[in-house]
Design a protein around this motif. Structure first.
Motif, mmCIF file in Angstrom:
data_model
loop_
_atom_site.group_PDB
_atom_site.id
_atom_site.type_symbol
_atom_site.label_atom_id
_atom_site.label_comp_id
_atom_site.label_asym_id
_atom_site.label_seq_id
_atom_site.Cartn_x
_atom_site.Cartn_y
_atom_site.Cartn_z
ATOM 1 N N GLY A 52 12.998 -11.351 82.882
ATOM 2 C CA GLY A 52 13.756 -10.575 81.947
ATOM 3 C C GLY A 52 13.570 -9.222 81.671
ATOM 4 N N ALA A 53 12.396 -8.755 81.404
ATOM 5 C CA ALA A 53 12.367 -7.267 81.194
ATOM 6 C C ALA A 53 12.881 -6.532 82.272
ATOM 7 C CB ALA A 53 10.800 -6.974 81.071
ATOM 8 N N ARG A 56 16.754 -6.614 81.956
ATOM 9 C CA ARG A 56 17.474 -6.174 80.705
ATOM 10 C C ARG A 56 17.098 -4.899 80.170
ATOM 11 N NH1 ARG A 56 18.497 -11.132 76.456
ATOM 12 N NH2 ARG A 56 20.342 -9.738 75.669
ATOM 13 N N THR A 57 16.026 -4.507 80.537
ATOM 14 C CA THR A 57 15.432 -2.965 79.983
ATOM 15 C C THR A 57 15.368 -2.078 81.045
ATOM 16 O OG1 THR A 57 13.196 -3.649 80.144
ATOM 17 C CG2 THR A 57 14.198 -4.327 78.120
ATOM 18 N N GLN A 59 13.329 0.199 83.713
ATOM 19 C CA GLN A 59 12.045 0.308 83.832
ATOM 20 C C GLN A 59 11.955 1.211 84.929
ATOM 21 O OE1 GLN A 59 9.648 -0.909 82.074
ATOM 22 N NE2 GLN A 59 10.618 -2.099 80.774
ATOM 23 N N GLN A 274 17.869 -20.489 72.866
ATOM 24 C CA GLN A 274 18.418 -19.678 71.601
ATOM 25 C C GLN A 274 19.332 -18.723 72.074
ATOM 26 O OE1 GLN A 274 17.063 -20.171 68.480
ATOM 27 N NE2 GLN A 274 15.889 -22.054 69.438
ATOM 28 N N THR A 278 19.205 -13.998 78.200
ATOM 29 C CA THR A 278 18.349 -13.074 79.413
ATOM 30 C C THR A 278 18.515 -14.195 80.743
ATOM 31 O OG1 THR A 278 16.662 -12.930 77.769
ATOM 32 C CG2 THR A 278 16.017 -12.760 80.146
ATOM 33 N N SER A 319 12.454 -16.322 83.477
ATOM 34 C CA SER A 319 12.744 -15.142 82.499
ATOM 35 C C SER A 319 12.897 -15.881 81.222
ATOM 36 C CB SER A 319 14.259 -14.656 82.976
ATOM 37 O OG SER A 319 15.248 -15.538 82.766
ATOM 38 N N PRO A 321 12.248 -16.993 77.696
ATOM 39 C CA PRO A 321 10.877 -16.585 76.665
ATOM 40 C C PRO A 321 10.761 -17.858 75.901
ATOM 41 C CG PRO A 321 12.989 -15.819 75.803
ATOM 42 C CD PRO A 321 13.345 -16.228 77.059
ATOM 43 N N VAL A 322 11.571 -19.018 75.960
ATOM 44 C CA VAL A 322 11.315 -20.250 75.265
ATOM 45 C C VAL A 322 11.246 -21.441 75.961
ATOM 46 C CG1 VAL A 322 12.115 -19.224 72.931
ATOM 47 C CG2 VAL A 322 13.514 -20.570 74.698
ATOM 48 N N LEU B 3 3.690 -5.390 82.087
ATOM 49 C CA LEU B 3 4.688 -4.875 80.993
ATOM 50 C C LEU B 3 4.065 -5.467 79.393
ATOM 51 C CD1 LEU B 3 8.305 -4.811 82.730
ATOM 52 C CD2 LEU B 3 6.724 -2.805 82.040
ATOM 53 N N PRO B 23 14.307 -14.510 70.690
ATOM 54 C CA PRO B 23 14.621 -16.010 70.898
ATOM 55 C C PRO B 23 13.229 -16.755 70.420
ATOM 56 C CG PRO B 23 14.555 -14.897 73.098
ATOM 57 C CD PRO B 23 14.507 -13.942 72.189
ATOM 58 N N VAL B 24 12.101 -16.232 70.572
ATOM 59 C CA VAL B 24 11.095 -16.953 70.501
ATOM 60 C C VAL B 24 10.752 -17.068 69.006
ATOM 61 C CG1 VAL B 24 8.189 -16.693 70.453
ATOM 62 C CG2 VAL B 24 9.743 -15.932 72.410
ATOM 63 N N ALA B 26 13.379 -16.924 66.889
ATOM 64 C CA ALA B 26 14.327 -17.977 66.161
ATOM 65 C C ALA B 26 14.004 -19.566 66.540
ATOM 66 C CB ALA B 26 15.627 -17.367 66.999
ATOM 67 N N LEU B 27 13.209 -19.633 67.577
ATOM 68 C CA LEU B 27 12.763 -20.994 67.823
ATOM 69 C C LEU B 27 11.817 -21.239 66.791
ATOM 70 C CD1 LEU B 27 13.170 -23.383 69.806
ATOM 71 C CD2 LEU B 27 11.289 -22.372 71.047
ATOM 72 N N GLY B 62 7.564 -13.558 75.492
ATOM 73 C CA GLY B 62 7.978 -13.982 76.794
ATOM 74 C C GLY B 62 8.827 -12.753 77.758
ATOM 75 N N LYS B 63 8.742 -11.354 77.094
ATOM 76 C CA LYS B 63 9.049 -10.336 77.738
ATOM 77 C C LYS B 63 10.538 -10.389 78.392
ATOM 78 C CE LYS B 63 4.245 -9.453 78.678
ATOM 79 N NZ LYS B 63 3.059 -9.351 79.476
ATOM 80 N N CYS B 64 11.382 -10.900 77.449
ATOM 81 C CA CYS B 64 12.771 -11.079 77.981
ATOM 82 C C CYS B 64 13.578 -9.921 77.754
ATOM 83 C CB CYS B 64 13.381 -12.379 77.304
ATOM 84 S SG CYS B 64 13.776 -12.237 75.576
ATOM 85 N N GLY B 65 13.062 -9.151 76.884
ATOM 86 C CA GLY B 65 13.972 -7.901 76.690
ATOM 87 C C GLY B 65 15.008 -7.790 75.654
ATOM 88 N N THR B 66 15.335 -8.951 74.911
ATOM 89 C CA THR B 66 16.245 -9.277 74.231
ATOM 90 C C THR B 66 16.209 -8.229 72.848
ATOM 91 O OG1 THR B 66 16.591 -11.346 74.702
ATOM 92 C CG2 THR B 66 17.650 -10.766 72.831
ATOM 93 N N VAL B 68 14.443 -5.374 72.830
ATOM 94 C CA VAL B 68 14.459 -3.709 73.317
ATOM 95 C C VAL B 68 16.191 -3.575 73.294
ATOM 96 C CG1 VAL B 68 14.244 -2.375 75.242
ATOM 97 C CG2 VAL B 68 12.681 -4.237 74.723
ATOM 98 N N GLU B 69 16.879 -4.604 73.717
ATOM 99 C CA GLU B 69 18.257 -4.394 73.643
ATOM 100 C C GLU B 69 19.063 -4.180 72.274
ATOM 101 O OE1 GLU B 69 20.942 -6.816 75.919
ATOM 102 O OE2 GLU B 69 20.736 -5.886 77.782
ATOM 103 N N LEU B 78 9.379 -2.522 76.094
ATOM 104 C CA LEU B 78 8.472 -3.376 76.944
ATOM 105 C C LEU B 78 8.098 -2.062 77.714
ATOM 106 C CD1 LEU B 78 10.456 -6.341 77.662
ATOM 107 C CD2 LEU B 78 7.988 -6.341 76.877
#
Lengths: 351, 88
Positions: A52-53, A56-57, A59, A274, A278, A319, A321-322, B3, B23-24, B26-27, B62-66, B68-69, B78
């Motif tokens: 995901g990182a 989405r970000t 790097q 959620q 991602t 990716s 996170p949940v 990361l 999302p973590v 929120a869950l 979970g390093k999804c980057g949400t 950060v965005e 991250l």
């Protein structure tokens, strides 16, 4: 034996010279950070950065890291990578071209004899791997008629010029002078552009235009059917293609055929999801999307999937996170695997 | 994983976008999922405390980057963590 690791930009190569020269090359741009190489590596030399990182970000690092002290340059990662981001070469030759090594059976082809060059696949292709080049027929050969403007009657109002849908009529506009008190010096019709729609004739306030469409009056007797053919060619860039099947599914004339490397099942836990997006951004195959509500007050599923396009690479699962996504691989389509240890390694990727 | 989540409280405006976008989080908390701060005692990754962002349970990330965005001022990132640098 000395191992050297070279990092160029975000691409990596690991090299070792012994009896034979082995070199593992990693192309960052092709990588989807799906994690399959990390899973299959027998010596845990590969670490795939967070999926995901990486998507989405921004790097500065590569999507994967290879520990050159652990890597034994066996080539398993190279043979299993569905994106061909990894390639092991022995004495300069890719093991994917050698009979002794298993190769994923995956392909995408467009049959130009069937293709009508509609470009739907080009628009849909997630990695922009498809180019459709087409040459359209000469419009003038598809129409038939006659048009004449009586310049003596014409009052240079310019209405026909403004209304012509084919931009075929041009007036030479000018300011009037006492010597030449007219607002246009000439009016002409470009016969190559005119489609004989007769709008100019109908709209002319002084009936200065005589025009007739021969096809409307007599049919297409003087039109050569071959003149309406669209010719072209298609090309799939194998370096970019991910064998997702979008071209095959969207093609209206079944001109595209795709073979996928893996088979399996993708499951989404809608309650846990959620909707962070991602996975949608990560998926190299555009499998996932957020559905629109059908009508006010109706709640659609959070995350929509269509497995027609899925290659079961597992990037979405990695990716999330949940942990709302599960990708199960049931079959790996490859050429025969000769070594038992390789067979076990390939089997370990199946559920 | 090389990361890791990092916050810069000195840059943070305290908007809380990252807290509710995560999302973590929120869950784990329906209140966060609804766009508010948590009133109950629940383990979440980050929260706005005294006006700026504070990492609470980075290990849940979970390093999804949400996040950060979602941050308007780059106060959450991250980036390569010190653990990674130890390998060099």
């Amino acid at each position: 034996m000395e191992t050297t690791e070279l990092i160029e930009g975000k691409d990596i190569s690991v090299e070792r010279a012994g009896e034979e020269e082995r070199k593992l090359e990693f192309k960052n741009i092709r990588c989807a950070s799906c994690g399959i190489c990390e899973q299959i590596c027998p010596v845990s030399a590969i670490e795939v950065n967070p999926t995901g990182a990486m998507a989405r970000t921004e790097q500065d690092i590569s999507k994967i890291e290879i520990d050159e002290y652990k890597c034994v340059l066996c080539g398993m990662c190279s043979c299993i990578c569905p994106f061909d981001a990894l390639d092991l070469q022995i004495n300069g030759k890719s093991i994917k071209t050698m009979e002794g090594y298993p190769k994923l059976i995956k392909s995408a082809e467009i049959n130009d004899d069937v293709c009508i060059y509609c470009k739907a696949c080009e628009t849909a292709c997630p990695p922009d791997a498809i180019t459709i080049a087409r040459l359209l027929p000469d419009r003038a050969k598809l129409v038939s008629g006659e048009i004449e403007i009586d310049k003596e009657t014409c009052v240079d109002c310019g209405i026909c010029e403004e209304m012509c849908p084919a931009d075929a009529i041009t007036l030479q506009h000018k300011s009037p002078t006492s010597d030449d008190p007219t607002v246009s010096s000439d009016i002409n019709v470009d016969i190559d552009k005119c489609v004989y729609c007769l709008i100019c004739k109908k709209v002319c306030p002084v009936d200065a235009i005589k025009a007739v469409c021969r096809i409307c009056s007599y049919g297409e007797y003087d039109i050569n059917p071959e003149d309406s053919n669209v010719v072209g060619y298609s090309n799939i860039d194998d370096e970019l293609c991910v064998n997702c099947g979008w071209c095959q599914e969207i093609c209206p004339v079944d001109a595209a055929k795709v073979n996928k490397p893996f088979e399996g099942e993708l499951t989404i836990d809608q309650d846990t999801c959620q909707a962070c997006e991602t996975c949608v951004m990560v998926c190299p195959c555009n499998v996932l999307s957020f559905p629109k509500s059908e009508k006010s007050g109706s709640i659609p599923e959070k995350l929509h999937k269509d497995e027609k396009y899925c290659i079961y690479c597992g990037a979405c699962q990695r990716s999330c996170p949940v942990d709302a996504i599960t990708v199960e691989r049931t079959k790996i389509n490859s050429t025969p695997i000769r070594s038992k240890s390789w067979q076990r390694a390939f089997d370990s990727l199946k559920n | 994983m090389s990361l890791g989540l990092k916050v810069y409280p000195e840059l943070c405006h305290g908007c809380g976008n990252c807290v509710v976008a995560c999302p973590v989080n929120a869950l784990r908390s329906v209140e966060i999922a609804a766009g508010k701060g948590p009133s109950e005692d629940v383990d979440i990754i980050m929260m706005v405390d005294d006006g700026t962002i504070q990492l609470k349970n980075a290990d849940l990330c979970g390093k999804c980057g949400t996040c950060v965005e979602s941050c308007p001022v780059n106060a959450i990132t991250l980036e390569e963590s010190p653990l990674h640098w130890r390998n060099y």
